[in-house]
Design an enzyme around this catalytic site. Structure first.
Site, PDB file in Angstrom:
ATOM      1  N   HIS A 198       0.820  -1.208   0.000  1.00  0.00           N
ATOM      2  CA  HIS A 198       0.000   0.000   0.000  1.00  0.00           C
ATOM      3  C   HIS A 198       0.856   1.262   0.000  1.00  0.00           C
ATOM      4  O   HIS A 198       0.479   2.287  -0.561  1.00  0.00           O
ATOM      5  CB  HIS A 198      -0.945  -0.005   1.205  1.00  0.00           C
ATOM      6  CG  HIS A 198      -2.222  -0.716   0.916  1.00  0.00           C
ATOM      7  ND1 HIS A 198      -2.730  -1.714   1.696  1.00  0.00           N
ATOM      8  CD2 HIS A 198      -3.090  -0.578  -0.118  1.00  0.00           C
ATOM      9  CE1 HIS A 198      -3.853  -2.154   1.173  1.00  0.00           C
ATOM     10  NE2 HIS A 198      -4.092  -1.487   0.065  1.00  0.00           N
ATOM     11  N   ASP A 464      -4.136 -13.766 -19.683  1.00  0.00           N
ATOM     12  CA  ASP A 464      -4.551 -15.158 -19.544  1.00  0.00           C
ATOM     13  C   ASP A 464      -4.732 -15.832 -20.897  1.00  0.00           C
ATOM     14  O   ASP A 464      -4.433 -17.015 -21.039  1.00  0.00           O
ATOM     15  CB  ASP A 464      -5.860 -15.249 -18.733  1.00  0.00           C
ATOM     16  CG  ASP A 464      -5.566 -15.257 -17.244  1.00  0.00           C
ATOM     17  OD1 ASP A 464      -4.604 -15.931 -16.838  1.00  0.00           O
ATOM     18  OD2 ASP A 464      -6.281 -14.574 -16.493  1.00  0.00           O
ATOM     19  N   CYS A 511      -8.236  -5.556 -22.465  1.00  0.00           N
ATOM     20  CA  CYS A 511      -7.752  -4.984 -21.209  1.00  0.00           C
ATOM     21  C   CYS A 511      -6.540  -5.718 -20.662  1.00  0.00           C
ATOM     22  O   CYS A 511      -6.104  -5.451 -19.550  1.00  0.00           O
ATOM     23  CB  CYS A 511      -8.865  -4.949 -20.164  1.00  0.00           C
ATOM     24  SG  CYS A 511      -9.433  -6.581 -19.667  1.00  0.00           S
TER      25      CYS A 511
HETATM   26  C1  PEP Z   1      -5.939 -10.722 -18.377  1.00  0.00           C
HETATM   27  O1  PEP Z   1      -5.936 -11.929 -18.116  1.00  0.00           O
HETATM   28  O2  PEP Z   1      -5.417 -10.235 -19.403  1.00  0.00           O
HETATM   29  C2  PEP Z   1      -6.551  -9.770 -17.436  1.00  0.00           C
HETATM   30  C3  PEP Z   1      -6.680  -8.491 -17.732  1.00  0.00           C
HETATM   31  O3  PEP Z   1      -6.960 -10.270 -16.231  1.00  0.00           O
HETATM   32  P1  PEP Z   1      -5.967 -10.501 -14.986  1.00  0.00           P
HETATM   33  O4  PEP Z   1      -4.599  -9.971 -15.370  1.00  0.00           O
HETATM   34  O5  PEP Z   1      -6.589  -9.765 -13.852  1.00  0.00           O
HETATM   35  O6  PEP Z   1      -6.009 -11.987 -14.850  1.00  0.00           O
HETATM   36 MG    MG Z   2      -7.226 -12.703 -16.516  1.00  0.00          MG
END
Ligand code: PEP
Ligand code: MG
Length: 587
Positions: A198, A464, A511
């Site tokens: 934090h 992922d 994302c």
């Molecule tokens: C991803 O898997 O690209 C993602 C944005 O989710 P996280 O990194 O939170 O698993």
């Molecule tokens: Mg992910």
């Protein structure tokens, strides 16, 4: 780690908060208090327990006082961390373990607490996920306050410093960072700490350059030493010679210049040379990061990771607590939308209130939406909280690790039940709340056309998706050379997802980390993504490149890129294109 001797001493720590600071060092007394463990007689047990419990009460009062002082002086913006610390003080494990040790082990209060803290540390050290592992820092900071209270050593706040200094300390608490006067403290360095503590998160939110985990800093640096720290690389130089000093000064001036240039783009549209607009949003975990999102001109939150609300505590947040958190986030991001992702834990992301079992294959195990569907007592309050909050801003909801249509239909059924419940209770919510899914599993890519019939938007999680498509554990350093975002399988997957989304008339967002790397921007643009969401500090850099691209060129580039057989070929082609078109933008 110390690399050289005292003059011009170079040290390497962890890059916690970007920016270069050049100034005099000031050592702050934040050393861990030394306490000894002694055996006590049965007659002293009650007294020791009382001393420990009184110290907890005193620390609560101290934290409430610090909170009110900060609130009066600087407003209540970042105070949630202190609330986290107040929650730790309520943690039954901290109290019961320590009291039990005093009572049955006949060990004094300080010794018992120290042992409890060591147990916490051992437990957290075994957690693979960096963010979750580093939560132990908060427990230790709170433990340190209790110990200080018991031995009667106070802790002066950092605001009483003279002149402009770089604070050097064994460790700093989030309260220290919140109390920093930015006119006086231009950066800080600590022996301990990690990137996602934090303390580091707040340093980033407040724009204070910081290097943490610089082992031996308080040993090697003296008050009054000249110090240069680079919070982007994690390096520090003590008493630099003229050459090194000038080098860093020039870099600082260059960075400041780049920041000023990028800042000019903040209010300009995220638009290509041929007038094509893309939405650039931020990935956020804390409401504290919203300022940085606005500073970067982000057009909303494309990924709000709600996991952070569930960590660092014995009990799960209830519906109301979540509702308040989501409402606050929506409120601060307004007038822009916030895409709230439901809980993405399980596997190696541990939440104590969920009693998760060890699994042989955590990445393929009971995590994310699978866990939510299995635990309606956790999932339903989250859905209710998000729906209720949707009345207070522009919310969207989306779900992690969807593997196929069956799963999203199951989710939608529950969502519909919750809507009916809220209707029956007369609770207002956004009836047109947009529903989306993360695309991060190959089966979702292959059924993207079917999934697109079920939802309002896709958001590709490339972190992922790459892991699952290429069968590469994203945390295994021996496989990092195989973690290839430009692998033809990934490029084809991205194309399938965007095409399926657009054929069904829904939005294609991305994302994962790929979205925030300007190198991939021409490809993501050419593939047709409508929205890119990334860590806020990347937004202006991506916007800068976007404004120098044209959609038609990017589309041609993608067609060529899709012809290659290996990631290496794609990469060298991309490099030559970038060199030809943007040589000045990627330095
Ligand atoms: C991803 O898997 O690209 C993602 C944005 O989710 P996280 O990194 O939170 O698993
Ligand atoms: Mg992910």
């Amino acid at each position: 780690m110390v690399l050289e001797k005292s003059e011009n001493l170079e040290m390497q720590g962890i890059a916690a908060s970007p920016g270069i600071a050049i100034g005099r060092a000031m050592l702050a007394d934040r050393a861990r208090v030394e306490v000894s463990e002694t055996n006590i007689s049965p007659d002293d047990v009650a007294g020791e327990v009382k001393r420990f419990l009184d110290a907890i009460e005193n620390v609560k009062e101290d934290l409430h006082l610090i909170k009110s002082l900060i609130e009066a002086e600087k407003g209540g913006e970042h105070l949630y961390v202190l609330d986290t610390h107040l929650l730790i003080l309520e943690d039954s494990m901290l109290t019961t373990e320590t009291v039990a040790r005093i009572e049955s082990g006949h060990i004094n209060a300080e010794g018992s607490l120290k042992r409890t803290l060591v147990k916490f540390r051992e437990f957290f050290d075994g957690i693979e996920d960096e963010y979750f592992r580093e939560r132990v820092g908060d427990v230790e900071i709170v433990g340190e306050r209790i110990l200080r209270r018991m031995v009667g050593i106070s802790q002066e706040p950092l605001q009483y410093v003279d002149g402009k200094v770089i604070v050097v300390a064994h460790d700093l608490s989030p309260a220290d960072v919140l109390q920093i006067d930015k006119g006086k403290v231009i950066g800080f360095v600590t022996d301990l700490g990690g990137k996602t503590s934090h303390t580091s998160i707040l340093a980033r939110a407040l724009g204070i350059p910081a290097v943490v985990g610089l082992d031996g800093a308080t040993f090697s640096i003296k008050t009054g030493d000249h110090l240069v720290i680079d919070g982007s690389t994690g390096s520090a130089v003590v008493n630099p010679d003229n050459t090194v000093f000038r080098e860093h000064l020039a870099r600082k001036q260059y960075y400041d210049y780049c920041d000023r240039e990028l800042a000019k783009l903040k209010d300009l549209p995220a638009e290509t040379l041929d007038g094509h607009l893309i939405t650039l949003k931020g990935n956020l975990e804390f409401v504290e990061e919203v300022d940085s999102l606005h500073e970067q001109g982000g057009q909303g939150v494309g990924l709000y990771r709600t996991e952070m609300l569930f960590l660092n505590r014995a009990e799960l947040p209830d519906e109301n607590e979540q509702f308040e958190a989501y409402r606050l986030m929506l409120n601060k991001v307004a007038p822009f939308p916030v895409s709230i992702r439901t809980l993405d834990v399980g596997g190696d992301k541990f939440v104590s209130g969920l009693n998760l079992e060890d699994e042989l294959n955590p990445a393929l195990g009971l995590r994310a939406i699978r866990l939510s569907l299995r635990n309606p007592e956790t999932f339903r309050p989250q859905l209710r909280a998000i729906l209720r909050a949707s009345a207070y801003g522009e919310a969207r909801i989306f779900f992690p690790m969807i593997s196929g249509v069956g799963e999203i239909r199951a989710v939608k059924r529950i969502l519909q039940e919750i809507r009916s419940e809220l209707d029956a209770e007369g609770v207002t919510y956004d009836k047109n709340l947009k529903i989306g899914i993360m695309i991060e599993i190959p089966s979702a890519v292959l059924t993207a056309d079917l999934l697109a019939q079920e939802v309002d938007f896709f958001s590709v999680g490339t972190n992922d998706l790459i892991q699952y498509s290429l069968a590469i554990d994203r945390t295994n350093e021996h496989l990092s050379h195989l973690y290839e975002p430009l692998h033809p399988a990934i490029l084809r997957s991205l194309k399938m997802v965007v095409d399926a989304a657009h054929a069904a008339g829904i939005e294609a967002c991305i994302c994962g980390e790929m979205a925030g790397d300007p190198v991939y921007l021409p490809i993501l643009l050419g593939l047709g993504f409508d929205e890119l969401s990334m860590s806020p500090p990347s937004i202006l850099r991506v916007k800068q490149i976007l404004r120098r691209c044209s959609l038609s060129e990017a589309e041609k580039l993608v067609l060529n890129t899709l012809e290659f057989s290996t990631a290496k070929e794609v990469e060298s082609f991309l490099k030559s294109e970038i060199a030809a078109h943007f040589s000045d933008s990627f330095d």
